[in-house]
Motif scaffolding. Structure first.
Motif, short mmCIF file in Angstrom:
data_model
loop_
_atom_site.label_atom_id
_atom_site.label_comp_id
_atom_site.label_asym_id
_atom_site.label_seq_id
_atom_site.Cartn_x
_atom_site.Cartn_y
_atom_site.Cartn_z
N PHE A 23 57.59 52.87 66.71
CA PHE A 23 56.33 53.38 66.15
C PHE A 23 56.39 53.39 64.62
N SER A 24 57.51 53.84 64.07
CA SER A 24 57.67 53.85 62.61
C SER A 24 57.59 52.44 62.05
N GLY A 25 58.26 51.49 62.72
CA GLY A 25 58.21 50.10 62.27
C GLY A 25 56.82 49.53 62.32
N ALA A 26 56.07 49.87 63.38
CA ALA A 26 54.70 49.35 63.50
C ALA A 26 53.80 49.92 62.42
N VAL A 27 53.97 51.21 62.10
CA VAL A 27 53.17 51.83 61.04
C VAL A 27 53.46 51.17 59.70
N MET B 280 52.01 47.51 59.65
CA MET B 280 50.56 47.43 59.48
C MET B 280 50.15 47.87 58.09
N SER B 281 50.85 48.83 57.51
CA SER B 281 50.54 49.27 56.14
C SER B 281 50.81 48.16 55.15
N LEU B 282 51.94 47.48 55.30
CA LEU B 282 52.26 46.38 54.41
C LEU B 282 51.34 45.18 54.64
N ALA B 283 50.92 44.98 55.89
CA ALA B 283 50.13 43.79 56.23
C ALA B 283 48.66 43.92 55.84
N LEU B 284 48.17 45.13 55.70
CA LEU B 284 46.74 45.33 55.46
C LEU B 284 46.22 44.59 54.23
N PRO B 285 46.81 44.77 53.04
CA PRO B 285 46.28 44.04 51.88
C PRO B 285 46.42 42.53 52.03
N LEU B 286 47.50 42.07 52.67
CA LEU B 286 47.68 40.63 52.85
C LEU B 286 46.65 40.07 53.82
N ALA C 107 51.55 41.12 62.30
CA ALA C 107 50.60 42.13 61.82
C ALA C 107 49.54 41.50 60.92
N VAL C 108 49.98 40.65 60.00
CA VAL C 108 49.03 39.99 59.09
C VAL C 108 48.07 39.10 59.88
N GLY C 109 48.59 38.38 60.88
CA GLY C 109 47.72 37.50 61.67
C GLY C 109 46.63 38.26 62.38
N SER C 110 46.96 39.41 62.96
CA SER C 110 45.96 40.22 63.68
C SER C 110 44.91 40.76 62.71
N ILE C 111 45.35 41.28 61.56
CA ILE C 111 44.40 41.83 60.59
C ILE C 111 43.54 40.73 60.01
N ARG C 112 44.14 39.60 59.68
CA ARG C 112 43.39 38.47 59.12
C ARG C 112 42.30 38.01 60.08
N THR D 162 45.10 46.08 68.02
CA THR D 162 45.82 45.06 68.78
C THR D 162 47.09 44.64 68.07
N GLY D 163 46.99 44.44 66.76
CA GLY D 163 48.16 44.08 65.98
C GLY D 163 49.21 45.17 66.00
N PHE D 164 48.77 46.42 65.93
CA PHE D 164 49.71 47.54 65.99
C PHE D 164 50.45 47.56 67.32
#
Length: 530
Positions: free
Chosen positions: A332-336, A339-345, A408-413, A452-454
């Motif tokens: 859970f910590s790794g996923a958080v 996703m935090s790092l991936a959001l701006p990308l 994570a970046v792929g899902s957010i993108r 979904t990415g999370f």
């Protein structure tokens, strides 16, 4: 010129023009900060590998064992990739396009292997067949493990294709083979090749299966060097070689993939393709799917249950509960963090095409090529110089974030790209800033895809073995490390309770990600496979 005038001017730009706008400074800054953190492991490996000079690098690269390991890794990836491509594509076609009985149940069976780590599948086969080992055993295990990635990708494509195109082609005299070659394949190629890339990278990064089966691939050799020597320069050289090989494969896949081809013959909802009646071959098709399910699900479940109930050793309930909680907390910590790092990308790549975007895309590609054992090797060395981080939960969570940043970046993108840009235009024309538009318009609409990415990162982090072995805090045992500790000394019955619990908790996000009744399941399945 006033701010409102600038906003009005930007509002009337075309989508293409908008896509070329320079990203806001806060977005570029946070994206660059994320990238600088993500490439730290690769930077360390590069410095460490070249610390003894270029001649020392060549000595390691051209050793007989290194060359043998290179071909072992390459041929294993080739065999597994081709088999997974054929089995996954055929499975998807049978489930989606034919009139077999209970297609939804077969879809569930095709998806569930994603919840079973390769090292668990391997140990159950070894427990069933003690002589099970070697190269072709690894081919079988990794093929069963990775086929679902191709199956889900092919299913996503087959569900999106409009039947009007196929009907029009047949009306013009095209044969079934010609329709498949000229209509279906151009649309399916990018997604299927992307899933094949994922299979190859999975084989490159796998550690547990090849170690238990005694097959020398790069990951096993790197881990052996790491454990056996205080001088880890040679391990860093091998790690860099593995990363460069992975980058080369990714580059080749990008060249072969080409542009996504997707077309419609009319307005409205795509017309669904009618199922093909396969008559007497129906039972053969169901037997084919059943055999895959037996190998990837039946064998591990049967072995684990029989070992569990036949276990004469008293189960350590406290250890089982603590390792389960440790697994959930770490993943859970790794996923958080991921996703935090991936959001701006993800936002940057979805909304802007600039030099920073292109640099970001290459850097993400680089992190995607870093296996867990390579990340572990780099972060162990970095963490040893920073006592507060060494063997800590934050460092373990960061390793998961780097490992699964591309997912994570792929899902957010993908999710942000599906939000119409016109909504951003309207928001800015009403006086909202870019940041306010992102928080109040874009992210709420993209939230399902972000979730979904999370879940995808959470699922993958639960099963991660080499990075967890190398970076976990002292005494911090997850389900994966407990399974490894028992199977590594052939105590298969002791590993069974931990493996069963891991499969159960990993099956929950797997089901949520791939269940066929959810809206947009085709898009979700494609995200899982890419």
């Amino acid at each position: 010129m006033t701010n409102s005038a600038v906003t009005d001017k930007e509002t009337f730009k075309s989508d293409a023009d908008l896509n070329e706008l320079t990203p806001p400074r806060w977005l570029s800054g946070t994206a660059l900060l994320t990238l600088s953190l993500a490439v730290i492991p690769f930077g360390y490996l590069l410095v460490r590998a070249t610390s003894n000079g270029f001649s020392a690098v060549l000595d390691v690269v051209f050793r007989t064992r290194t060359i043998e390991t290179f071909f072992n890794t390459l041929f294993l990836a080739l065999f597994v990739g081709l088999l997974a491509l054929v089995l996954g594509t055929v499975s998807a076609w049978i489930i989606q396009r034919t009139d077999i009985y209970f297609p939804r149940y077969f879809l569930v069976l095709a998806t569930l292997p994603l919840a079973i780590p390769s090292y668990v599948l391997t140990y159950t086969w070894i427990a069933l067949i003690p002589s099970f080992s070697g190269f072709f055993a690894a081919v079988l295990i990794l093929t069963l493990t990775t086929t679902p990635y191709v199956t889900l990708a092919a299913l996503a494509v087959l569900r999106r294709i409009d039947n009007n195109q196929e009907e029009s082609a047949r009306a013009l005299g095209f044969s079934t083979a010609a329709v498949a070659r000229k209509i279906i394949w151009p649309q399916a190629r990018p997604t299927i090749l992307a899933s094949l890339l994922l299979v190859v990278l999975y084989v490159f990064s796998d550690f547990g299966a090849v170690s238990l089966l005694r097959v020398d691939t790069f990951t096993r050799v790197i881990h052996t060097m790491y454990k056996a020597s205080f001088d880890r320069t040679a391990a860093a050289v091998i790690a860099i070689a593995l990363v460069l090989l992975a980058v080369l494969i990714i580059w080749l896949e990008r060249k072969l993939r080409g542009r996504q081809v997707s077309s419609r013959t009319g307005l409205g909802t795509a017309k669904q393709v009618p199922v093909i009646k396969i008559g007497q071959y129906k039972w053969a098709a169901m037997l084919f799917l059943g055999l895959l399910a037996v190998g990837s699900i039946g064998v591990p479940i049967w072995t684990l249950l029989t070992r569990f109930f036949a276990n004469d050793v008293v189960i350590d309930s406290a250890s089982l509960v603590s390792s389960t909680l440790a697994t959930l907390v770490a993943s859970f910590s790794g996923a958080v963090v991921a996703m935090s790092l991936a959001l701006p990308l993800g936002v940057l790549l979805a909304r802007y095409q600039s030099k920073i975007s292109r640099v970001s895309e290459f850097s993400i590609l680089l992190t995607h090529a870093l296996p867990g054992v390579v990340i572990g090797l780099a972060l162990v060395a970095i963490g040893s110089k920073i006592p507060v981080l060494y063997q800590s939960l934050p460092l373990l969570a960061f390793s998961y974030a780097v490992l699964f940043l591309a997912k994570a970046v792929g899902s957010i993108r993908t999710s942000v790209a599906r939000v119409p840009k016109v909504l951003d235009d309207v928001s800015r024309s009403l006086g909202l800033t870019n940041l306010e538009t992102l928080k109040r318009i874009t992210l709420p609409l993209a939230a399902p895809g972000v979730l979904t990415g999370f879940l995808l990162v959470l699922l993958t982090a639960m099963k991660e073995l080499p990075a967890t072995l190398m970076l976990r805090p002292t005494g911090y045992e997850t389900l994966a490390t407990e399974i490894w500790a028992a199977t590594n000394i052939s105590r298969y019955s002791e590993a069974a309770p931990y493996a069963l619990v891991l499969i159960v908790i990993a099956a929950i996000p797997t089901y949520l990600l791939s269940r066929p009744d959810r809206a947009g399941s085709a898009d979700t399945q494609e995200n899982m496979s890419l």
